[in-house]
Design a protein around this motif. Structure first.
Motif, PDB file in Angstrom:
ATOM      1  N   ALA A   9       1.366  18.416   7.476  1.00  0.00           N
ATOM      2  CA  ALA A   9       0.364  17.924   6.563  1.00  0.00           C
ATOM      3  C   ALA A   9       1.114  17.331   5.472  1.00  0.00           C
ATOM      4  N   VAL A  10       0.937  16.200   5.474  1.00  0.00           N
ATOM      5  CA  VAL A  10       1.427  15.601   4.249  1.00  0.00           C
ATOM      6  C   VAL A  10       0.313  14.755   3.723  1.00  0.00           C
ATOM      7  N   SER A  11       0.170  14.719   2.415  1.00  0.00           N
ATOM      8  CA  SER A  11      -0.827  13.843   1.826  1.00  0.00           C
ATOM      9  C   SER A  11      -0.346  12.414   1.909  1.00  0.00           C
ATOM     10  N   ALA A  12      -1.285  11.487   1.712  1.00  0.00           N
ATOM     11  CA  ALA A  12      -0.940  10.074   1.836  1.00  0.00           C
ATOM     12  C   ALA A  12       0.169   9.702   0.886  1.00  0.00           C
ATOM     13  N   SER A  13       1.126   8.944   1.368  1.00  0.00           N
ATOM     14  CA  SER A  13       2.244   8.514   0.534  1.00  0.00           C
ATOM     15  C   SER A  13       1.805   7.428  -0.408  1.00  0.00           C
ATOM     16  N   VAL A  14       2.506   7.357  -1.552  1.00  0.00           N
ATOM     17  CA  VAL A  14       2.180   6.348  -2.559  1.00  0.00           C
ATOM     18  C   VAL A  14       3.322   5.365  -2.654  1.00  0.00           C
ATOM     19  N   ARG A  15       2.981   4.146  -2.418  1.00  0.00           N
ATOM     20  CA  ARG A  15       4.029   3.128  -2.448  1.00  0.00           C
ATOM     21  C   ARG A  15       3.760   2.155  -3.578  1.00  0.00           C
ATOM     22  N   LEU A  16       4.738   1.981  -4.409  1.00  0.00           N
ATOM     23  CA  LEU A  16       4.590   1.051  -5.529  1.00  0.00           C
ATOM     24  C   LEU A  16       5.017  -0.336  -5.100  1.00  0.00           C
ATOM     25  N   SER A  17       4.256  -1.312  -5.531  1.00  0.00           N
ATOM     26  CA  SER A  17       4.609  -2.697  -5.228  1.00  0.00           C
ATOM     27  C   SER A  17       4.720  -3.466  -6.526  1.00  0.00           C
ATOM     28  N   ALA A  18       5.412  -4.603  -6.481  1.00  0.00           N
ATOM     29  CA  ALA A  18       5.586  -5.422  -7.689  1.00  0.00           C
ATOM     30  C   ALA A  18       5.397  -6.881  -7.339  1.00  0.00           C
ATOM     31  N   ALA A  19       4.901  -7.634  -8.311  1.00  0.00           N
ATOM     32  CA  ALA A  19       4.720  -9.068  -8.115  1.00  0.00           C
ATOM     33  C   ALA A  19       5.455  -9.799  -9.214  1.00  0.00           C
ATOM     34  N   GLY A  20       6.028 -10.915  -8.886  1.00  0.00           N
ATOM     35  CA  GLY A  20       6.766 -11.695  -9.872  1.00  0.00           C
ATOM     36  C   GLY A  20       5.850 -12.643 -10.606  1.00  0.00           C
ATOM     37  N   LEU A  21       6.157 -12.897 -11.871  1.00  0.00           N
ATOM     38  CA  LEU A  21       5.357 -13.817 -12.671  1.00  0.00           C
ATOM     39  C   LEU A  21       6.296 -14.838 -13.265  1.00  0.00           C
ATOM     40  N   ALA A  74       2.685  -4.926 -10.206  1.00  0.00           N
ATOM     41  CA  ALA A  74       1.270  -5.080  -9.886  1.00  0.00           C
ATOM     42  C   ALA A  74       0.640  -3.708  -9.708  1.00  0.00           C
ATOM     43  N   ALA A  75      -0.691  -3.674  -9.774  1.00  0.00           N
ATOM     44  CA  ALA A  75      -1.401  -2.418  -9.582  1.00  0.00           C
ATOM     45  C   ALA A  75      -1.216  -1.935  -8.153  1.00  0.00           C
ATOM     46  N   ASP A  76      -1.233  -0.612  -7.968  1.00  0.00           N
ATOM     47  CA  ASP A  76      -1.102  -0.053  -6.635  1.00  0.00           C
ATOM     48  C   ASP A  76      -2.258  -0.541  -5.769  1.00  0.00           C
ATOM     49  N   VAL A  77      -1.950  -0.914  -4.554  1.00  0.00           N
ATOM     50  CA  VAL A  77      -2.941  -1.491  -3.653  1.00  0.00           C
ATOM     51  C   VAL A  77      -3.375  -0.446  -2.628  1.00  0.00           C
ATOM     52  N   TYR A  78      -4.673  -0.275  -2.487  1.00  0.00           N
ATOM     53  CA  TYR A  78      -5.208   0.668  -1.504  1.00  0.00           C
ATOM     54  C   TYR A  78      -4.958   0.154  -0.098  1.00  0.00           C
ATOM     55  N   LYS A  79      -4.535   1.049   0.771  1.00  0.00           N
ATOM     56  CA  LYS A  79      -4.298   0.709   2.174  1.00  0.00           C
ATOM     57  C   LYS A  79      -4.921   1.790   3.039  1.00  0.00           C
ATOM     58  N   PRO A  80      -5.888   1.439   3.883  1.00  0.00           N
ATOM     59  CA  PRO A  80      -6.534   2.466   4.715  1.00  0.00           C
ATOM     60  C   PRO A  80      -5.590   3.010   5.772  1.00  0.00           C
ATOM     61  N   ALA A  81      -5.907   4.177   6.272  1.00  0.00           N
ATOM     62  CA  ALA A  81      -5.107   4.781   7.322  1.00  0.00           C
ATOM     63  C   ALA A  81      -5.235   3.970   8.609  1.00  0.00           C
ATOM     64  N   SER A  82      -4.178   3.998   9.396  1.00  0.00           N
ATOM     65  CA  SER A  82      -4.161   3.281  10.667  1.00  0.00           C
ATOM     66  C   SER A  82      -3.240   4.016  11.615  1.00  0.00           C
ATOM     67  N   ALA A  83      -3.038   3.438  12.800  1.00  0.00           N
ATOM     68  CA  ALA A  83      -2.124   4.052  13.767  1.00  0.00           C
ATOM     69  C   ALA A  83      -0.697   4.079  13.244  1.00  0.00           C
ATOM     70  N   GLU A  84      -0.387   3.190  12.295  1.00  0.00           N
ATOM     71  CA  GLU A  84       0.980   3.115  11.754  1.00  0.00           C
ATOM     72  C   GLU A  84       1.263   4.182  10.701  1.00  0.00           C
ATOM     73  N   GLY A  85       0.230   4.698  10.053  1.00  0.00           N
ATOM     74  CA  GLY A  85       0.491   5.681   9.012  1.00  0.00           C
ATOM     75  C   GLY A  85      -0.760   6.043   8.235  1.00  0.00           C
ATOM     76  N   ALA A  87      -3.354   6.726   4.925  1.00  0.00           N
ATOM     77  CA  ALA A  87      -3.841   5.863   3.847  1.00  0.00           C
ATOM     78  C   ALA A  87      -2.911   5.959   2.648  1.00  0.00           C
ATOM     79  N   GLU A  88      -2.876   4.900   1.856  1.00  0.00           N
ATOM     80  CA  GLU A  88      -2.039   4.854   0.671  1.00  0.00           C
ATOM     81  C   GLU A  88      -2.870   4.486  -0.556  1.00  0.00           C
ATOM     82  N   ASN A  89      -2.511   5.080  -1.682  1.00  0.00           N
ATOM     83  CA  ASN A  89      -3.137   4.748  -2.974  1.00  0.00           C
ATOM     84  C   ASN A  89      -4.667   4.875  -2.931  1.00  0.00           C
TER      85      ASN A  89
END
Length: 233
Positions: A9-21, A74-85, A87-89
């Motif tokens: 059991a692990v809770s959903a991982s949180v991945r931070l992303s960044a965007a350039g301006l 950038a703000a953390d982006v929600y990602k639903p759960a899938s076969a790959e892993g 859900a995130e954020n």
């Protein structure tokens, strides 16, 4: 909906992303008047007005245009759960102000909020938020806790299982047990119990037809609590 399975059991991982301006500063220049004397006079005025050692406008523009932009997170982006892993954020549901009121409308709003916490648990493996608004004698709640706990063991996760609240209604009459009842019509998406390396343990079909559940709640202090939850049909 709330059934157990022997899995993981692990809770959903949180991945931070960044965007350039990037920003480009464009500087413009001015042309002098016609005629040699006028052009020479304009040039002399420009030279005397510029401080010693300052860069020419064209050089400043070039330097600004080629400067390395500073990245802006950038703000953390929600990602639903899938076969790959998993859900995130996943955003934690916020209790609406109406759901805090001791009234018929408040109870109905609380019921919808309660199911949003169920969905949050399916997506993240985190059951603490719903435990905080549910009674210890809630049998359906305990079954749900076991489902989530089994689904998030050993880096496994759950895909799907989202519950839709179709309708809700309360007569807002106090029962002999000192509880208020609210009926909720729900449907639920299918669930997949998954693990690393594209492992699919089990599929739960969810609730295809509209099902009626009843939440019996009490108002304690300044909020509602789901004392019991039962399936009517």
């Amino acid at each position: 909906m709330f059934r157990t399975r022997a899995c993981s059991a692990v809770s959903a991982s949180v991945r931070l992303s960044a965007a350039g301006l990037a920003a480009v500063l464009v500087l413009g220049g001015c042309s002098g008047s016609n005629g040699d004397s006028d052009a020479e006079a304009a040039e002399n005025r420009s030279a005397s007005a510029s401080p010693s050692g300052s860069a020419a406008p064209s050089e400043t523009a070039t330097a600004s245009a080629t400067a390395t932009p500073s990245p802006t997170p950038a703000a953390d982006v929600y990602k639903p759960a899938s076969a790959e892993g998993p859900a995130e954020n996943v955003p934690l549901p916020v209790m609406p102000e109406l759901a805090k009121q001791e009234s018929k409308e408040g109870l109905e709003a609380f019921a919808e909020y309660w199911y949003s916490l169920v969905n949050y648990g399916f997506e993240t493996g985190d059951i603490k938020p719903i435990e905080e608004v549910s009674g210890s004698d809630c049998v359906v709640c305990r079954s749900f806790y076991r489902m989530v706990d089994n689904g998030y063991k050993n880096a496994d996760w759950i895909v799907g299982g989202n519950i839709q609240v179709i309708a809700k209604h309360s007569d807002y009459v106090l029962t002999g047990d000192g509880l208020y009842q609210v009926l909720v019509n729900i449907q639920q998406d299918a669930l997949q119990y998954r693990g690393p390396a594209d492992t699919l343990y089990e599929v739960d079909e969810g609730i295809n037809e509209i099902t009626v559940q009843m939440i019996e709640a009490t108002y304690q202090g300044d909020r509602w609590q789901a004392t019991r939850v039962v399936t009517i049909k």
